[in-house]
Design a protein around this motif. Sequence first.
Motif, PDB file in Angstrom:
ATOM      1  N   LYS A 204     -32.415 131.388  70.578  1.00 21.68           N
ATOM      2  CA  LYS A 204     -32.482 132.241  71.062  1.00 21.68           C
ATOM      3  C   LYS A 204     -33.614 132.168  72.530  1.00 21.68           C
ATOM      4  O   LYS A 204     -33.297 133.610  72.958  1.00 21.68           O
ATOM      5  N   LEU A 205     -33.441 130.931  73.139  1.00 17.55           N
ATOM      6  CA  LEU A 205     -34.268 130.438  74.423  1.00 17.55           C
ATOM      7  C   LEU A 205     -33.378 131.642  75.374  1.00 17.55           C
ATOM      8  O   LEU A 205     -33.532 132.121  76.127  1.00 17.55           O
ATOM      9  N   ASP A 206     -31.750 131.789  75.285  1.00 15.34           N
ATOM     10  CA  ASP A 206     -31.290 132.277  76.359  1.00 15.34           C
ATOM     11  C   ASP A 206     -31.119 134.285  76.238  1.00 15.34           C
ATOM     12  O   ASP A 206     -31.381 134.552  76.950  1.00 15.34           O
ATOM     13  N   GLU A 207     -31.900 134.634  75.176  1.00 13.36           N
ATOM     14  CA  GLU A 207     -32.165 135.577  74.669  1.00 13.36           C
ATOM     15  C   GLU A 207     -33.575 136.261  75.610  1.00 13.36           C
ATOM     16  O   GLU A 207     -34.021 137.175  75.657  1.00 13.36           O
ATOM     17  N   THR A 208     -34.521 134.961  75.870  1.00 13.27           N
ATOM     18  CA  THR A 208     -35.800 135.581  76.202  1.00 13.27           C
ATOM     19  C   THR A 208     -36.062 136.602  77.476  1.00 13.27           C
ATOM     20  O   THR A 208     -36.948 137.302  77.207  1.00 13.27           O
ATOM     21  N   ILE A 209     -35.018 135.535  78.524  1.00 13.73           N
ATOM     22  CA  ILE A 209     -34.949 137.244  79.831  1.00 13.73           C
ATOM     23  C   ILE A 209     -34.632 138.425  79.633  1.00 13.73           C
ATOM     24  O   ILE A 209     -36.132 138.749  79.761  1.00 13.73           O
ATOM     25  N   ASN A 210     -33.988 138.274  78.911  1.00 13.98           N
ATOM     26  CA  ASN A 210     -34.144 140.400  78.319  1.00 13.98           C
ATOM     27  C   ASN A 210     -34.965 140.689  78.012  1.00 13.98           C
ATOM     28  O   ASN A 210     -35.314 142.187  77.965  1.00 13.98           O
ATOM     29  N   VAL A 211     -35.768 140.447  76.725  1.00 15.35           N
ATOM     30  CA  VAL A 211     -36.478 140.452  76.087  1.00 15.35           C
ATOM     31  C   VAL A 211     -38.088 141.281  76.934  1.00 15.35           C
ATOM     32  O   VAL A 211     -38.333 141.764  76.973  1.00 15.35           O
ATOM     33  N   TYR A 212     -37.963 139.961  77.832  1.00 15.52           N
ATOM     34  CA  TYR A 212     -39.517 139.654  78.725  1.00 15.52           C
ATOM     35  C   TYR A 212     -39.115 141.046  79.482  1.00 15.52           C
ATOM     36  O   TYR A 212     -39.281 141.613  79.936  1.00 15.52           O
TER      37      TYR A 212
END
Length: 288
Positions: free
Chosen positions: A178-186
Motif C-alpha cells: 500500500k505504500l505507493d498509494e499513500t501519496i494520492n491519499v495524502y
Amino acid sequence: MSILNATQVQKPSVTKADDLLFPVELVPVGAIFDDGNYTRSNNYQAVVRTDTNEVLGIHGKGYNLLSNAEAFDAFDEALHESQLDLSGMTVKNEIANYGAKSFRTYTFPAHTVQVGRSDDETQLKLQIINSYDGSTSFSSRVGGFRLLCSNGMVIGKTFMHASIRHTKSLDIKSVISKLDETINVYLENANQWQQWSNQRISLYDLEAVVKHFAEGNEKLEQSLIENYHQEAQEIGQNLWALFNSFTHWTTHFPVREASQHNAASIRLNRELRVQRLLESNEWKRLAA
C-alpha cells in the motif's frame, strides 16, 4: 496458586525511548502451585523481553511472533523500493509500556503541501505500529506533520490504515504493497484541509463542537478553545484552525508523570479520538 510464565519475572529496567530492536521470544505459560508443583499450558504462550525479563503479552497457541526487527526492517526495505521521495526523510522511534507497543514515525519533507497561507506547510508522515501485547496488529497510519507550530509537531488525521494480525497466515507484503498509494491519499486529504481553511465557523459552532468532544471535561474544553483562538490569530477563524486545535491537544496536552512510560500510546488514543470526531455528524455538518 499463582500464574506465571516459565521465565522468572523481574522489574523492567529503564531503556532508551528509541530502542525498538530489543530481543523477544515466546515461552510457555504455566502455573506454580503452593506445594511447588508446576504445570505447563498447551494453549497459552507469553512474549518475553529477554533483556529485562518483562512479560509483554500473553497469547493463545495460534499467535505468531512478529518481532520489531522483522517488521520495521521489512518496512524500511519497502520504503526504498517504493515511489516515495525519501530526500531528507527523518525517523522517530518510541516505545510504550516498556516495549509492549512500539512506534516508528517517518516524515517526508519532499512531500510537502501548502494549506491556506503561504507559510502554512504540512509534510507527509507515515507511522508504523507493532505490539507484543495484542493491543493492536502491525499497522500503518498516514498523516501530516504541520510546520507552522511553535511547540513542535502536530499530527493530522489518519486516512489510511492497513493491518495484519500476528497469526501463522501473516503476510507482511499485504501491508507494504500500500505504500505507493499513500501519496494520492495524502494529496486528497490535503485538498480537504485546503477547503477547511476557507470555511469560517461561528463562536456558537466552536463551542458546540468542543463541548461535544470534551464530554464534560471542563479543563479540556477550555484548553481546546484557547488553542483555537491562538490558531485563529495565525490562520483565521476557520475549520482548519479548529482542526489544528484538536491535533495540537493530541501531542501537547500534558501526560501525567506516572503515565510517561505509556505516553506514545496515550497520544495514539487521543488521535483516534479526534478521528472519531471527524467522522461524527457534528463535524460533517460544519465541513459540508
